[in-house]
Design an enzyme around this catalytic site. Structure first.
Site, mmCIF file in Angstrom:
data_model
loop_
_atom_site.group_PDB
_atom_site.id
_atom_site.type_symbol
_atom_site.label_atom_id
_atom_site.label_comp_id
_atom_site.label_asym_id
_atom_site.label_seq_id
_atom_site.Cartn_x
_atom_site.Cartn_y
_atom_site.Cartn_z
ATOM 1 N N MET A 119 -4.502 -32.340 -60.301
ATOM 2 C CA MET A 119 -4.492 -30.898 -60.085
ATOM 3 C C MET A 119 -5.318 -30.199 -61.159
ATOM 4 S SD MET A 119 -2.681 -30.599 -57.436
ATOM 5 C CE MET A 119 -1.549 -31.611 -56.499
ATOM 6 N N SER B 273 -6.201 -28.102 -49.856
ATOM 7 C CA SER B 273 -7.157 -28.669 -50.803
ATOM 8 C C SER B 273 -6.395 -29.134 -52.036
ATOM 9 C CB SER B 273 -8.183 -27.617 -51.229
ATOM 10 O OG SER B 273 -7.612 -26.714 -52.173
ATOM 11 N N ASP B 274 -6.996 -30.035 -52.797
ATOM 12 C CA ASP B 274 -6.521 -30.236 -54.149
ATOM 13 C C ASP B 274 -6.933 -28.988 -54.936
ATOM 14 O OD1 ASP B 274 -5.445 -31.372 -56.426
ATOM 15 O OD2 ASP B 274 -6.352 -33.327 -56.089
ATOM 16 N N CYS B 275 -6.348 -28.798 -56.102
ATOM 17 C CA CYS B 275 -6.521 -27.516 -56.794
ATOM 18 C C CYS B 275 -7.950 -27.316 -57.293
ATOM 19 C CB CYS B 275 -5.512 -27.404 -57.928
ATOM 20 S SG CYS B 275 -3.829 -27.300 -57.302
ATOM 21 N N ALA C 220 -10.530 -27.580 -55.386
ATOM 22 C CA ALA C 220 -11.464 -28.462 -54.683
ATOM 23 C C ALA C 220 -12.470 -27.674 -53.842
ATOM 24 C CB ALA C 220 -10.701 -29.439 -53.792
#
Length: 774
Positions: free
Chosen positions: A1, A295-297, A299
């Site tokens: 993250m 999304s991942d953080c 991304a």
């Protein structure tokens, strides 16, 4: 993250804490006590969720819609909709790592189960399911108590543990795609409120939401200047089909996870979160995914800032929304979506599609059905968190995962009558190290030292190293302690300083002066010593494996809140270890292989040895599936209902194809469901416990080709079962073998095919031949 600004983090945390401190009532919409909002059609539970969602989305302004596309979604007061936080974590217990959960009320902690890599070592799918159940219950309890702003948990991490240096390998179920997929199924079903077999969720309503991550081919964080944010993973179609994608296929199609997370990296040039083929064609259309995609953080921001894949921020927004992503962990969509609409790069219908998935999820969680206290999960309270049953389960998981790697001359278990014991090492007196990463405050905190002291009153302790990195060691003092006692246990290994998110290892040996400390203590001790390795990823301990003064080696992973107790019980014989390694332990020279090389299969011409037990051809310190016990186990094939299989009989067309080498084959994707079902057969294996102790034992069934060539794996795990055996008892385990699932291999075009030729079912040192005919 990752989030761009520490200020953003501080503000979000402050707001979350203030809101939670003011009220202990969980946030929900459609409050029956508020006539102004309860009459909305989206509040009518008699309507289908799809109709309710359509009504809700139709009432939002464009600005309101855009505000809902990020993880910290604000309230919509005029519609009675509270704020919602999408980011919560529950990797191996409910955690406060994200923004959604706070342990600042009546509930101060949650059960901390072993880190996933150790739980996987039990090879016990029902145990994994029970852990998921416990986590789901505790998650709902925290929400009901008003200490949660969301019920969407970004776990499990089911990426294949491809490279032993990966800092996040500890979070995964290991290197085998079948194990990772089975773990995903068990964990997700448990968390979401399904039954073990699946199909138990009524009307789509969830206890909590699980999210499989990181989709896809994500297994590098930061290695020698290459980081996950800008990395372009070059993956062959063959490897994508039979290694990187199967866990996610299982998670989506079989577990029916309600969320997936797209990864930071690119795969073959395309950022995962902007890949329409990955998110929409494969996940949604081919596999039938019906949940939300996050999304991942940050991304989304890196698609423009780092990958340079998009020419403008608005293009990045357009790419992810059109690809099928729904929510951005970060602020990028909030900041740039309106201008993307104004520049006609994004249609409002693209936003509506994402919102439909997001509000569907919140409704499936029961957050739009009125006061949750009167709903099916409304009675789950604080007494369910850190309950005795859950803490007992955490202990059981640690016991059954810990792996015995060496036990010369039956040094272990120690007799309880020993008069003196030395406990040495930087991991001996730290309960914090035992829990690993992504952990919330544990229910209890018991150091290995304290647990061992309950067995031997005369226990002396020496830290040995300044820290786990052991940049300096007090070897002479540790040796003096070791000489003064009858038995010695060394607690060494790694911690989050050596392996963690955003940090990969550059070597595979014990850090600093640990090896020198171990060998010096072992040499000085009166009897052979026991070495306990606390670590997620493997380490090359060949020196200890071959040192006669090191009589026992235990791998403890990061065993969670009860790990210290479990280790003491194993060392003193109150539990018979039965865990098996879920990953290969490579030699230290493996670091010559670039971590960026994503190939699974070996290339003899260049000296590339391949990766994981399925393809790796080099020297191993310990192999996948290795693990000793205090009992000796033997196997035999009792019966196998099939020894020949005709391809033409199970082919949907009744005929076979031929490859360039004139080998007959059929395509698995073209086979009919009925044909596959008819082709299944059973293999019954006898398991004999020859020891004096009862024990749980993992039985692993592999399929092996006659020759591992043309990209075929050396062997492939087909099924596994954890069985309990009493001392001297013989039990039988029946496995169902499905040729469509277990006999297929991926060709270079990424197509799963079954070829003619001999196969072997393998358990331990026993094998059974099966011939596949044209």
């Amino acid at each position: 993250m990752r989030l761009n600004s520490s200020i953003q983090l501080l503000l979000c945390l402050t707001v979350s804490i203030l809101v939670l401190a003011e009220s202990t009532q969980p946030p929900f919409a459609c409050d029956s006590s508020k006539p102004a909002t309860k009459s909305f059609p989206f509040c009518k539970t008699t309507l289908p969720i799809a109709a309710r969602v359509r009504d809700l989305v139709s009432r939002l302004t464009l600005d309101e819609k855009i505000q809902q596309l990020v993880n910290t979604a604000p309230a919509i007061p005029r519609l009675g909709i509270p704020a919602y936080e999408w980011w919560s974590e529950a990797l191996h217990g409910v955690s406060n790592s994200g923004y959604g959960i706070r342990f600042n009320g009546i509930i101060k902690s949650a059960t901390s189960f072993p880190q996933v890599i150790l739980t996987a070592a039990s090879f016990d799918a029902r145990l994994w399911y029970r852990i998921g159940q416990a986590i789901g219950l505790e998650a709902r309890a925290v929400y009901n108590e008003g200490q949660a702003k969301g019920m969407t948990f970004w776990a499990p991490n089911i990426n294949v543990f491809r490279d032993p240096r990966w800092g996040r390998g500890q979070e995964t179920p290991g290197e085998d795609p079948l194990v990772s997929g089975k773990y995903a199924i068990s964990y997700v079903r448990g968390v979401q409120g399904d039954n073990f077999e699946g199909g138990g969720i009524k009307d789509g309503h969830l206890q909590a939401s699980a999210c499989c991550k990181h989709f896809t081919a994500y297994d590098l964080d930061h290695w020698k200047g290459v980081d996950r944010f800008g990395y372009d993973a070059k993956v062959t179609k063959q490897d994508l089909t039979d290694t990187y994608q199967p866990p996610f296929h299982s998670c989506i199609q079989h577990a029916q996870a309600s969320g997936i997370m797209c990864a930071y990296n690119r795969v073959n040039g395309i950022p995962n979160c902007a890949d329409y083929n990955l998110l929409t064609n494969i996940a949604r259309k081919q596999w039938g995914f019906q949940g939300y995609i996050t999304s991942d953080c940050d991304a989304v921001s890196i698609i423009y800032d780092v990958h340079k894949y998009a020419k403008t921020p608005e293009d990045a927004v357009a790419e992810v929304l059109k690809a099928g992503m729904d929510v951005d962990c970060g602020l990028y969509l909030q900041n740039h979506t309106k201008s993307a609409v104004q520049k006609k790069k994004v249609l409002e219908s693209d936003i509506d599609r994402a919102l439909s998935n997001l509000f569907t999820m919140r409704m499936r969680l029961g957050l739009f059905n009125g006061n949750p206290a009167s709903l099916p999960y409304g009675s789950i309270g604080p007494n369910q968190v850190c309950s005795k049953a859950h803490q007992d389960l955490a202990l059981e998981a640690a016991r059954n995962g810990i792996v015995l790697l060496k036990n010369s001359d039956k040094l272990l278990p120690f007799k309880k009558t020993i008069s003196s014991l030395a406990v040495i090492g930087p991991n001996a007196n730290s309960a914090y190290t035992l829990v690993g990463n992504y952990a919330g405050p544990p229910c209890k905190s018991i150091e290995p030292l304290k647990a061992l002291q309950s067995y031997v009153k005369n226990t002396q302790y020496h830290k040995g190293c300044n820290f786990v990195n052991c940049t300096s060691a007090s070897i002479d003092e540790a040796v003096k302690v070791a000489k003064s006692v009858d038995y010695v246990v060394l607690f060494m290994g790694l911690d989050q300083g050596q392996e963690r998110e955003s940090f990969d290892r550059v070597d595979l040996v014990l850090p600093g002066q640990q090896q020198a400390l171990i060998t010096s203590v072992a040499k000085a001790a009166k009897r052979p010593v026991v070495l306990v390795l606390v670590c997620g990823g493997p380490v090359d301990v060949s020196f200890a494996k071959h040192d006669p003064k090191i009589g026992g080696i235990l791998w403890a992973g990061y065993p969670g809140e009860s790990g210290g107790i479990a280790l003491a019980e194993i060392i003193f014989g109150d539990h018979n270890p039965g865990g098996k390694l879920p990953m290969t332990w490579y030699p230290k020279e493996f670091v010559k292989i670039p971590m960026t090389d994503m190939r699974m299969r070996p290339q003899p011409s260049s000296g590339y040895p391949g990766r994981t037990y399925r393809f790796y051809t080099g020297r191993k310190v310990y192999q996948f599936g290795y693990g000793l016990s205090y009992s000796k186990y033997t196997y035999d094939f009792v019966s196998v209902t099939q020894n020949k299989l005709s391809l033409s009989q199970i082919s949907s067309t009744g005929s076979t194809l031929q490859n360039s080498e004139s080998v007959h084959y059929i395509s698995v994707v073209d086979m009919e469901t009925e044909s596959c079902a008819k082709a299944k057969f059973s293999a019954t294996v006898g398991v004999q416990n020859h020891g004096e102790m009862d024990g749980k034992h993992a039985v692993l069934l592999f399929v092996k080709h006659d020759r591992a060539e043309n990209g075929k794996p050396l062997k492939q795990l087909t099924a596994f079962e954890s069985v309990k055996t009493n001392s001297g008892e013989r039990v039988e385990v029946e496995f169902v073998v499905s040729p469509c699932e277990h006999f297929g291999t991926a060709n270079e075009d990424g197509l799963m095919v079954i070829e003619e030729g001999p196969r072997y079912l393998v358990v331990g040192d026993q094998q059974y031949a099966i011939t596949v005919l044209p």
